[in-house]
Scaffold this motif. Structure first.
Motif, PDB file in Angstrom:
ATOM      1  N   TRP A 218       0.867  -1.227  -0.085  1.00 33.42           N
ATOM      2  CA  TRP A 218      -0.028  -0.083   0.028  1.00 33.42           C
ATOM      3  C   TRP A 218       1.006   1.217  -0.256  1.00 33.42           C
ATOM      4  O   TRP A 218       0.655   2.073  -0.616  1.00 33.42           O
ATOM      5  N   ILE A 219       1.947   1.323   0.690  1.00 29.68           N
ATOM      6  CA  ILE A 219       2.846   2.377   0.766  1.00 29.68           C
ATOM      7  C   ILE A 219       3.415   2.774  -0.461  1.00 29.68           C
ATOM      8  O   ILE A 219       3.426   3.843  -1.040  1.00 29.68           O
ATOM      9  N   ASN A 220       4.014   1.654  -1.233  1.00 25.02           N
ATOM     10  CA  ASN A 220       4.449   1.852  -2.460  1.00 25.02           C
ATOM     11  C   ASN A 220       3.476   2.296  -3.613  1.00 25.02           C
ATOM     12  O   ASN A 220       3.687   3.095  -4.560  1.00 25.02           O
ATOM     13  N   LEU A 221       2.276   1.632  -3.428  1.00 29.76           N
ATOM     14  CA  LEU A 221       1.004   2.016  -4.503  1.00 29.76           C
ATOM     15  C   LEU A 221       0.689   3.550  -4.203  1.00 29.76           C
ATOM     16  O   LEU A 221       0.581   4.198  -5.299  1.00 29.76           O
ATOM     17  N   TYR A 222       0.419   3.749  -3.188  1.00 27.77           N
ATOM     18  CA  TYR A 222       0.194   5.400  -2.802  1.00 27.77           C
ATOM     19  C   TYR A 222       1.188   6.312  -3.264  1.00 27.77           C
ATOM     20  O   TYR A 222       1.099   7.131  -4.138  1.00 27.77           O
TER      21      TYR A 222
END
Length: 518
Positions: A218-222
């Motif tokens: 999620w961190i990378n996607l955001y």
């Protein structure tokens, strides 16, 4: 047993029965005697495998904590424990962990070497999870070196392997990693539609998974979504996703945030908010120092140089330009070696695949076998002759160049001829007045431009430069033409004379009157 058979050369039915009974008793006795030893050996191996698995789990946790050094340490310890156990899967995972950590540290050649070791383990081809992860990290490494086609192929190969995994949650998680990596590659290839398509695929899968299990994704996607909207000039959406990425990292105490800070700095720079851009670049720099992911340093230094230039703070701009050059030079040789290794590996794999197909064809067309052998002999003989000729020519050129450049500083010339990444750093040390004068007069020069200026200043001809930097002669002429424009001099001006004109006498190697045409 031989003694028993010798005593009973002619066996009756009863004798045969007695012999069989004695044989069974002997075998049983041996089993009873050796069973404890076998069980003890088996227990020892199982204990070593369990210990190795425990070390590999710690290595994985270190990877999740963004501690590549720790990950390598425990993977190496696992390899030491695994030795002589025949635990192929453990070895493959240990090699993979080391390769993954080395990739994160920017040591691409060593990363590829360890990934190759992982691939050669027997279990790798049989275990789709291991094989898919090796393909994914190899794809990331190829992408970091600009081998985009090879990178995409590896990611898609990994996706095919992921489809063979039976556990749905594990399959979905690995897919999100592959989609995220593909989005990153397509961003570098500037194929924006594909970027968004893969980010959307990743988001769809993540939404049906437990957040604590996939928070890093999620961190990378955001962060990636923020970058996507930033490049679309949709700043409000970009800021929203950057904030989400940083909030998620804070929530789970995830230590790696420099990527998001760099993206945010780029956005603020585009908006003209120089102080904010500098703030986020500084945050990114501090985070890299904490995580030791030094491969990100050149891009951060270049961004800070650009910000200070726009703020007209020239001393700081010059400081970070110098830091960027040093960081780039330190990475250049490693990247060149890695690129050479990667290309050779790709060619070797393609060649091996071709050989397999050739063997299948030979099974059907046996009559062509001798023709192929004859052709191979001819080709090898021709190549050998050609190689000897090239070697002789290169040796003659090297000898001629050595005589031509004998009047210069031997150490600097040697580094230039070897295309060594420390060439510019050493040149700066030997010719400090010229170097400072050059970057002061022309702050817009890139590291590549400065390297070219240094070689011209040392009286390397266009042919020399092409030879030692592995590019075509016409490419050197093109680079010189662009350099003249950046220097603001006439298109036909002699670059050697101009560069010597901005050096003080102590820095000049020969007089302009004796210079060959640059």
């Amino acid at each position: 047993m031989d003694g028993i058979l010798f005593l009973l050369p002619e066996k009756s039915g009863k004798q045969k029965f007695i012999l069989a009974e004695m044989t069974i008793k002997t075998i049983f006795t041996c089993l009873v005697l050796f069973m404890p030893i076998c069980l003890k050996a088996t227990d020892a191996i199982e204990q070593k495998i369990a210990e190795a698995d425990s070390l590999l789990q710690i290595s994985l946790e270190k990877t999740r904590e963004v501690d590549p050094g720790g990950s390598i340490k425990y993977a190496l310890e696992a390899l030491s424990v695994i030795e002589k156990t025949g635990y192929s899967k453990g070895k493959a995972i240990a090699y993979f962990r080391i390769g993954d950590a080395l990739y994160n540290l920017g040591n691409y050649k060593k990363a590829l070497e360890y990934l190759t070791l992982a691939e050669t383990e027997n279990c790798s081809a049989k275990d789709p999870l291991v094989d898919s992860e090796i393909s994914r990290v190899r794809g990331r490494t190829y992408g970091a070196m600009g081998l985009f086609d090879a990178s995409v192929k590896k990611f898609k190969k990994g996706l095919k392997q992921i489809e063979k995994i039976k556990e749905p949650e594990k399959k979905d998680y690995l897919k999100t990693l592959a989609y995220e990596n593909l989005a990153h590659i397509y961003k570098d290839m500037e194929v924006q539609d594909s970027v968004y398509a893969y980010l959307k695929k990743s988001s769809k899968l993540l939404q049906r998974m437990d957040e604590p299990f996939v928070f890093t994704s999620w961190i990378n996607l955001y962060g990636s979504l923020g970058k996507y909207y930033s490049e679309k000039n949709k700043y409000d959406s970009a800021v929203y996703f950057f904030d989400q990425s940083l909030a998620m990292a804070k929530k789970y105490e995830f230590p790696y945030t420099s990527r998001t800070y760099q993206f945010r700095s780029e956005l603020e720079l585009k908006k003209g908010n120089l102080d904010s851009a500098l703030y986020y670049s500084a945050k990114a720099l501090n985070n890299v120092k904490d995580t030791h992911l030094d491969a990100e340093l050149p891009s951060i230094y270049r961004k800070m140089e650009k910000i200070y230039e726009k703020k007209a703070i020239n001393d700081s701009a010059k400081l970070y330009r110098g830091k960027a050059l040093v960081a780039e030079n330190e990475l250049t040789k490693e990247h060149m070696d890695a690129l050479d290794y990667a290309v050779n590996t790709i060619i070797e794999k393609e060649t091996n695949a071709t050989v397999v197909e050739a063997k299948k064809a030979i099974a059907f067309i046996f009559g062509g076998f001798f023709i192929l052998i004859l052709a191979a002999v001819v080709v090898l003989y021709t190549r050998k002759r050609k190689s000897k000729k090239i070697i002789r020519e290169k040796e003659a050129e090297a000898k001629k160049l050595k005589q031509k450049l004998s009047g210069y500083s031997d150490e600097v010339i040697r580094l230039g001829k070897e295309n060594d990444p420390t060439f510019v750093t050493k040149f700066q040390a030997v010719y400090p007045v010229f170097f400072q004068s050059l970057i002061s007069k022309h702050p817009n020069l890139s590291s590549s431009d400065i390297t070219l200026c240094a070689m011209i200043f040392l009286n390397f001809s266009s042919k020399d430069i092409a030879h030692y930097t592995y590019i075509e002669h016409r490419s050197v002429q093109t680079k010189k033409s662009r350099l003249r424009k950046k220097l603001g001099i006439d298109a036909k001006a002699n670059l050697f004379l101009y560069l010597n004109s901005i050096a003080e006498p102590n820095d000049m190697q020969i007089s302009p009157q004796t210079a060959s045409s640059a």
